[in-house]
Write a protein that holds these residues in place. Sequence first.
Motif, short mmCIF file in Angstrom:
data_model
loop_
_atom_site.label_atom_id
_atom_site.label_comp_id
_atom_site.label_asym_id
_atom_site.label_seq_id
_atom_site.Cartn_x
_atom_site.Cartn_y
_atom_site.Cartn_z
N LYS A 159 38.78 32.65 42.58
CA LYS A 159 39.85 33.38 41.90
C LYS A 159 40.11 32.79 40.52
O LYS A 159 40.23 33.52 39.54
CB LYS A 159 41.12 33.32 42.75
N ASN A 160 40.20 31.46 40.46
CA ASN A 160 40.48 30.80 39.18
C ASN A 160 39.35 31.00 38.18
O ASN A 160 39.60 31.28 37.00
CB ASN A 160 40.75 29.31 39.39
N LEU A 161 38.11 30.88 38.64
CA LEU A 161 36.97 31.11 37.76
C LEU A 161 36.94 32.56 37.28
O LEU A 161 36.63 32.83 36.11
CB LEU A 161 35.66 30.78 38.46
N SER A 162 37.26 33.48 38.17
CA SER A 162 37.27 34.90 37.80
C SER A 162 38.30 35.17 36.72
O SER A 162 38.04 35.91 35.77
CB SER A 162 37.59 35.77 39.02
N GLN A 163 39.47 34.56 36.87
CA GLN A 163 40.51 34.74 35.86
C GLN A 163 40.08 34.17 34.52
O GLN A 163 40.30 34.79 33.48
CB GLN A 163 41.82 34.08 36.32
#
Length: 59
Positions: free
Chosen positions: A41-45
């Motif tokens: 999720k963090n990488l996607s953001q």
Amino acid sequence: MEKFNELKSLLEGLESDADKFFNKGNSAAGTRVRKGLQELKNLSQDLRLKIQEAKNAGK
């Protein structure tokens, strides 16, 4: 493109733990999957923001 490849790699790495959790009932594997999904999720953001910055810079 580096971040995108990192996302793919992380997702592929979660596959075995997801199998262990869903098919074998290993609860520790479920914890690893949840942790990995949070990283995903963090990488996607981060990737989403970089794409938006590049898009806006092109205007």
